[in-house]
Design a protein around this motif. Structure first.
Motif, short mmCIF file in Angstrom:
data_model
loop_
_atom_site.label_atom_id
_atom_site.label_comp_id
_atom_site.label_asym_id
_atom_site.label_seq_id
_atom_site.Cartn_x
_atom_site.Cartn_y
_atom_site.Cartn_z
N UNK A 418 0.84 -1.20 0.00
CA UNK A 418 0.00 0.00 0.00
C UNK A 418 0.87 1.25 0.00
N UNK A 419 0.57 2.22 -0.86
CA UNK A 419 1.39 3.44 -0.95
C UNK A 419 0.98 4.47 0.08
N UNK A 420 1.88 5.41 0.36
CA UNK A 420 1.56 6.51 1.26
C UNK A 420 0.97 7.70 0.51
N UNK A 421 1.03 7.66 -0.81
CA UNK A 421 0.41 8.67 -1.66
C UNK A 421 -0.44 7.94 -2.70
N UNK A 422 -1.34 8.64 -3.38
CA UNK A 422 -2.28 7.96 -4.27
C UNK A 422 -1.62 7.22 -5.43
N UNK A 423 -2.27 6.14 -5.83
CA UNK A 423 -1.86 5.43 -7.03
C UNK A 423 -2.92 5.68 -8.10
N UNK A 424 -2.61 6.57 -9.00
CA UNK A 424 -3.50 6.80 -10.14
C UNK A 424 -3.10 5.80 -11.22
#
Length: 440
Positions: A418-424
């Motif tokens: 899971x990332x700490x910033x968005x995954x577009x």
């Protein structure tokens, strides 16, 4: 990093061992980090991605509980949430599922618990007995407590579900804990050099007949099948202000320091852990094992005793300070709170083939969604594995997916990053897994 996201992430504690509470099956009481029995799982809290999927319409804006939640979470996370507003009340306590977000295999729901008639809720509230259908592994965390309205807001995470999208799920709470007392950095006064010069009496413990344990050498002890632990109740050493447990024996077995604790069982969820602190203030954690004792003095399945084990081969114990952190809950409130609702995915998942041998298991595919990257495969997941996953975006930036949750059963492995910033996902150029690049 956006300040709102940073604040949201700072709320999430990721302990070094199994400090996080995981819920499934029968709880192991009085453990170092209490947890429900799981089938080969690791739980690390969800770090929500940030991407505009849902828009909050007029109907949602008129929901007071949803509006209050928007003031608690970051605006970016609020944009991902699906309003739910379904509640259940029992004995003057109301539980409401306020909002949720999910992809095909991970769900996060926000729940409030409010006491209308008493003082059974406080800022230490922790759900003890609960379940969520369509998931294998759960954890909960309180994110807000409103003293004026006597309302606690919690984040519940479920992992490992199959095709959660558009599924009707049931969330149930059977009991919760509150009014906890926390004792941190309690000094454990013990003459370890004197202990080292004495040979302790030991008894055998079947590692296949215990409720659980944790730590770096726990796997090694488990593989041995039968190990030696200290004979219980050879001493009775109490720590300051700690009435719910005491040290029942100390000794060295095979050059490892064993510190055995005995728990009274008077409250349902007292727990704690013992550790060393070095000259720099860093903690050196112990491995631990829980077990019980029968009337004949033989070990059996139980949680009355917890033995902390330090590998001291490379440690100078004269230069270390022995400390402990302990928690005792005050109230255990039972009831029957049930809700059923449907959740919808935050976005489309992309799936591609991917083959890599990780030693104890073989990956065969990956999926990418706004909530992260998931590896699928066969074998047995190694809990100590360190897998590095990055997402390279079209603008050249790289996002590291540094939180992980895994599930392994019947030789099927699923590991989510899971990332700490968005995954577009529309802007991903490639995903890099341990140096192997997958083009998108």
């Amino acid at each position: 990093m956006n300040n709102n996201i940073k604040k949201e992430l700072e709320r999430i504690e990721i302990p070094k061992e199994l400090h996080e509470r995981s819920k499934l099956g029968v709880r192991i009481a009085k453990s170092e980090q209490p947890k429900r029995k799981l089938k080969k799982t690791i739980a690390i809290p969800l770090v929500a991605s940030v991407i505009l999927i849902f828009s909050v319409g007029v109907g949602a804006a008129s929901i007071p509980s949803f509006n209050n939640l928007l003031s608690i979470v970051s605006p970016q996370i609020a944009l991902m949430l699906q309003p739910i507003q379904i509640s259940s009340e029992d004995d003057g306590i109301k539980m409401e599922v306020v909002a949720a977000m999910n992809d095909d295999e991970m769900a996060v729901i926000y729940v409030t618990i409010q006491d209308f008639t008493g003082n059974r809720i406080d800022k230490t509230l922790d759900i003890y007995d609960y379940s969520l259908t369509e998931g294998h592994m759960f954890n909960s965390q309180i994110v807000d407590y409103d003293e004026t309205t006597n309302t606690a807001t919690l984040r519940i995470q479920a992992n490992g579900g199959e095709s959660l999208n558009n599924k009707k799920i049931r969330f149930h709470i059977g009991s919760f804990l509150s009014h906890k007392q926390t004792f941190e950095e309690v000094e454990v006064n013990a003459n370890l050099m004197e202990v080292k010069n004495n040979t302790p009496q030991t008894i055998s413990l079947d590692m296949n007949n215990i409720p659980g344990g944790s730590g770096e050498i726990f796997g090694e002890l488990k593989e041995q099948g039968t190990v030696q632990v200290l004979k219980p109740d050879e001493t009775e050493h109490y720590l300051p202000k700690i009435e719910f447990m005491h040290i029942s024996n100390l000794g060295f077995i095979d050059n490892r320091l064993h510190i055995q604790t005995k728990w009274t069982g008077d409250d349902i969820d007292s727990h704690g852990y013992i550790y060393f602190i070095d000259a720099l203030g860093d903690k050196i954690h112990a491995s631990n094992i829980s077990f019980g004792i029968d009337k004949l003095g033989n070990t059996n399945y139980g949680t009355k005793y917890r033995e902390y084990i330090f590998d001291v081969d490379n440690l100078d114990i004269n230069e270390l300070k022995l400390m402990g952190d302990f928690v005792s809950n005050g109230n255990h409130t039972t009831g029957n709170w049930n809700t059923t609702f449907k959740i919808q995915s935050v976005g489309e998942e992309k799936k591609v083939d991917f083959s890599k041998d990780f030693g104890t298991w073989m990956a065969n595919s990956i999926t990418v969604s706004p909530l992260g990257v998931t590896l699928y495969g066969n074998g047995e997941f190694n809990n100590s594995s360190k897998i590095v996953v990055n997402a390279k975006m079209n603008d050249g930036s790289v996002q590291t997916l540094d939180s992980m949750t895994s599930f392994s059963e019947n030789e099927k492995v699923k590991v989510k990053f899971v990332p700490s910033l968005p995954l577009d996902s529309s802007k991903i150029e490639s995903i890099n897994i341990d140096g192997i690049e997958i083009d998108f």
